[in-house]
Design a protein around this motif. Structure first.
Motif, mmCIF file in Angstrom:
data_model
loop_
_atom_site.group_PDB
_atom_site.id
_atom_site.type_symbol
_atom_site.label_atom_id
_atom_site.label_comp_id
_atom_site.label_asym_id
_atom_site.label_seq_id
_atom_site.Cartn_x
_atom_site.Cartn_y
_atom_site.Cartn_z
ATOM 1 N N GLY A 40 -0.334 6.733 1.980
ATOM 2 C CA GLY A 40 -0.587 5.544 1.170
ATOM 3 C C GLY A 40 0.688 4.798 0.834
ATOM 4 N N LEU A 87 -5.759 6.030 5.766
ATOM 5 C CA LEU A 87 -4.883 5.174 4.971
ATOM 6 C C LEU A 87 -3.985 4.319 5.863
ATOM 7 C CD1 LEU A 87 -3.832 7.508 2.024
ATOM 8 C CD2 LEU A 87 -5.284 5.480 1.920
ATOM 9 N N THR A 145 -6.017 1.636 7.236
ATOM 10 C CA THR A 145 -6.236 0.633 6.187
ATOM 11 C C THR A 145 -5.005 -0.261 6.039
ATOM 12 O OG1 THR A 145 -7.690 2.151 4.995
ATOM 13 C CG2 THR A 145 -6.790 0.303 3.742
ATOM 14 N N GLY A 146 -3.818 0.372 6.071
ATOM 15 C CA GLY A 146 -2.591 -0.420 6.008
ATOM 16 C C GLY A 146 -2.472 -1.383 7.177
ATOM 17 N N LEU A 206 1.732 1.029 1.834
ATOM 18 C CA LEU A 206 2.087 0.092 0.762
ATOM 19 C C LEU A 206 3.393 -0.624 1.054
ATOM 20 C CD1 LEU A 206 1.616 -1.037 -2.092
ATOM 21 C CD2 LEU A 206 2.867 0.941 -2.981
#
Length: 829
Positions: A788, A273, A276-277, A792
């Protein structure tokens, strides 16, 4: 500045002209605490110093106060390996500690470092080495063509995809069984839980060792050095989950009863995650520099050069000053220059912000990167490479984008202590759960501590300000407004008043003859005769009124008679003899002094009247006017609608100044003001109303531009005015001031939104991650959800900043003159 083996250093000093300067420079340096012997040489303008324990900033400050600053260079580096605001702080501290560095600013969002160094003392190689010793690879800065951003995005995407491919089976094996009990039973009945855990262990280890290795390679050494960062938090969180799970798999007897469980999915998903960020962050960050890349893309790779053998296609890098370019319709100009033949409309919108093409012909200046319209031009090259207007604009925007605003100071202070504080909170969370939680406490303590480590990363805080600055100043450049100093964004957003010079700022700065009227019978029956006599007296004048009269005569193709016995009458006008007649040309007070009766002629107030007399009798009336810029009235109205007080500070006469102000709706007018008094007028305005901006274009405006909280210069004005200003309105349109204020205010709002989100988000979620809601809900925040949420936060900040790319101009600019406009001045960062 150079340094010898005996630790003596040599500074090159600026501003020394005599032996007295030598004495004062030596005295200034000798006053610095801890400094050794000092000797200053006037011939080579160098100071030889034994620095002792004196610091570089202290020596430079003493020299600047004495008026003999050491010569400084600007060096810009590209920095790799920064993952959070803490990284940027560590790089900045390392660079600032290099001897000879007087200022260092590291921009986390732009991945750059902007430094000022004493000439010769700190080289680019020294600074690169210092950054690398701190753990961050660095290289001399190159223009952002987009390749670096594209490579960063590709690397981040590749790491994310590898991690995702390895993590997906772990997630399916572990989490699906929790959601669908039948799947759990099926796995237990087929491959067995031990085998399932072993598969998860192998895949999770691959995630940490390959795509996730940078977290450990960078984070753990910084923890050992006492400088933990985001990588440290991720390494500790995912590593703790992996270690606990490995003990549970291989040595369950070492764990307390009832605590055997694996968290391989948490370790792998955390890394996936966050990667991904980082990929989303890299994509968004790449778009923050889009304005710069669009400007750079305006320059063509090749140009047609006129040669004896005909036009020759030549790389732009090989162009030289003096080359003649052939520019066909639809082609971009490769360099700055002057049109020698041809006439065409040129699209200068990306340089000036004005949408309407402008007509250029022989003698006109043209700017590289602009697009030729329908006609073929021949252009003699005047500037190439870094000296072109486009290159200077790019350099100016890059410097502004790298600036630190005062509003960022709070975030910097928080980031400095944030990571160590998070480590402390995670440790306390562990201890609290181990002491207070019901059995089995160990898994709960592990989950809570890992969640705290992951969710508290300060990435969003580090991105909050610089990303908004990058996007805001880039958008401003597209609108024809250049922020020479990033701090001007915050200053302009907080002004309470804006004062304008008149001539060249609110008006065109090109007076024209508006009225020509023959009078009486003394050669007054012929317009051309009246104009020719007036122009003959003004032929050698450099006064704007005189130039307007001469230009009008030239436009009519008049032949000017010879004037003799010319005499300037300061404050009154001119006198001369032409064809044996005594000619007077000047203001009403000249005619009154000479006893010449004048007829009553209505005066608009904005015109400057000029009277012509021949042999003591009135012969003609001329009026010269400086046209108001087409967008000036709308701009003043828009600024007042924004709640700003608008004033005029001008050296022009009271009558014309009041007339122009009345037309524009300006009530505060200070007229007939000398340059030094303009500065005082700005001070008085600040004392009465608060922070003030000043807009001007001339040499006489420089003191006021420097005195104002924010100085705005017309790009069509003098180089001195541009150098003294904080903001440059390239096209010279008054609407640029409105758009500058608009961009500044919207950017500051955007920064405040980002900072609020970053602070509130972290502050609110750390207690949640620590488990304060567990007594109420019976659940803990999963480390996966924490990862996550952390990603975000950064994506939200970047996405919010990118909204500024769509910022519409508050007021569309209007071309200054129909058909033909004044080319922008060169701007120097």
């Amino acid at each position: 500045m150079t340094q010898t083996s005996s630790s003596r250093i040599h500074l090159t000093l600026d501003g020394m002209t005599c032996a007295g300067c030598v004495s004062r420079a030596e005295k200034a340096l000798s006053s610095v605490p801890g400094i050794g012997p000092v000797q200053v040489n006037l011939a080579n303008r160098r100071a030889t110093i034994d620095p002792g324990t004196a610091t570089t900033p202290a020596m430079q400050a003493a020299l600047q106060q004495a008026g003999y600053p050491a010569v400084e260079d600007d060096i810009r580096l590209d920095i790799d390996g920064m993952t959070c605001a803490g990284c940027a702080r560590r790089v900045q501290d390392a660079l600032a500690a290099v001897p000879g560095v007087t200022a260092a600013e590291v921009n986390f969002a732009a991945r750059t470092a902007q430094l000022r160094v004493l000439d010769g003392m700190a080289t680019a190689d020294d600074l690169v080495a210092a950054a690398e010793r701190a753990g961050y690879p660095a290289t001399p800065h190159v223009e952002d063509t987009g390749q670096r951003s594209a490579d960063e995005v590709d690397t981040a995407r590749r790491s994310m995809l590898i991690a995702l491919a390895l993590t997906a089976p772990i997630f399916l094996l572990e989490m699906t069984g929790h959601v669908v009990p039948a799947v759990h039973h099926w796995i237990a009945a087929t491959i067995g839980m031990e085998t399932s855990w072993t598969i998860q262990a192998v895949l999770a280890t691959a995630v940490l060792v390959f795509p996730g290795r940078d977290f450990y390679r960078l984070g753990l050494p910084r923890l050992i050095r006492g400088e933990p960062d985001m990588n440290t938090l991720v390494a500790l969180g995912s590593g703790a989950a992996w270690i606990f799970s490995t003990f549970a798999l291989l040595a369950p007897g070492l764990l307390p009863d009832g605590t055997r469980a694996v968290y391989y999915e948490a370790a792998a998903v955390i890394v996936t995650l966050i990667l991904t960020g980082r990929w989303l962050e890299a994509r968004a960050r790449g778009r923050t520099g889009a304005a710069i890349r669009r400007l750079i893309a305006l320059r063509p790779d090749t140009a047609l050069v006129d040669t004896p053998d005909g036009p020759e296609e030549r790389p732009v890098a090989r162009l030289r000053v003096g080359d003649v370019l052939v520019v066909p319709p639809g082609r971009s100009l490769a360099a700055d220059g002057q049109v020698t033949a041809g006439e065409s409309y040129i699209d200068e919108s990306m340089i000036t912000g004005e949408p309407a093409p402008v007509l250029r012909g022989p003698g006109d200046t043209v700017v590289g990167g602009t697009v030729n319209g329908s006609g073929t031009l021949r252009v003699r090259v005047a500037q190439v490479g870094a000296d072109t207007v486009l290159s200077r604009i790019v350099a100016m925007v890059e410097e502004a984008q790298g600036a630190h605003l005062p509003i960022q100071a709070l975030a910097d202070r928080v980031v400095r202590i944030f990571v160590p504080a998070v480590l402390g909170v995670a440790a306390l969370t562990w201890v609290a759960w181990m002491l207070l939680a019901p059995a089995p406490a160990l898994p709960h303590a592990l989950v809570a501590a890992i969640s705290v480590l992951i969710i508290a990363c300060p990435c969003a805080m580090g991105l909050a300000t610089p990303t908004s600055i990058m996007v805001g100043t880039g958008r401003a450049a597209e609108l024809g407004v250049l922020f020479r100093k990033g701090a001007a964004l915050e200053g302009l957003a907080g002004i309470r008043a804006i004062a304008f010079d008149k001539t060249g700022t609110l008006t065109e700065g090109r007076p024209t003859l508006t009225t020509l009227r023959p009078l009486g019978d003394a050669d007054g029956g012929d317009e051309n005769r009246v104009l020719a006599l007036a122009a003959a007296l003004e032929r050698s004048s450099d006064h704007p009124i005189g130039r307007a009269i001469v230009a009008a005569a030239e436009a009519r193709g008049l032949t000017l008679p010879e004037a003799t016995d010319e005499e300037a009458l300061p404050g009154y006008g001119l006198s001369a003899r032409i064809d044996g007649q005594a000619i007077l040309l000047g203001a009403r007070r000249l005619m009154t002094r000479e006893g010449i009766t004048l007829p009553e002629i209505p005066d608009s107030g904005a015109d400057t009247p000029v009277w012509l007399a021949v042999d003591g009798r009135i012969a003609g009336y001329l009026a010269v006017s400086d046209p108001i810029k087409p967008d000036a009235a709308r701009a003043v109205a828009a600024l007042r609608a924004e709640g700003l007080e608008v004033a005029m500070i001008t050296g022009d006469a009271e009558g014309p100044a009041r007339a122009i102000a009345d037309r524009l709706g300006i009530t505060r007018v200070a007229a007939e003001v000398l340059p030094g008094d303009k500065r005082d007028a700005v001070r008085r305005l600040r004392e009465e109303l608060g922070p003030v901006a000043f807009a001007g274009d001339g040499i006489n405006d420089a003191p006021a531009l420097a005195e104002a909280d924010v100085g705005l210069a017309m790009g069509t004005g003098t180089d001195i005015a541009v150098e003294a200003a904080d903001v440059v309105m390239v096209s010279g349109a008054v609407a640029g001031a409105v758009n500058a204020v608009h961009v500044a205010r919207r950017t500051l709002v955007n920064i405040r939104q980002n900072l609020f989100w970053a602070f509130a988000y972290n502050t609110a979620l750390i207690p949640v991650a620590a488990g304060v809601l567990y007594p109420l809900t019976g659940t803990l925040l999963s480390p996966m959800l924490a990862a996550g949420a952390m990603a975000l936060s950064s994506v939200f900040v970047l996405s919010n900043a990118l909204r500024l790319r769509a910022l519409a101009p508050a007021l569309a600019e209007t071309a200054t003159t129909p058909g033909r406009a004044t080319a922008p001045k060169e701007v120097t960062p």
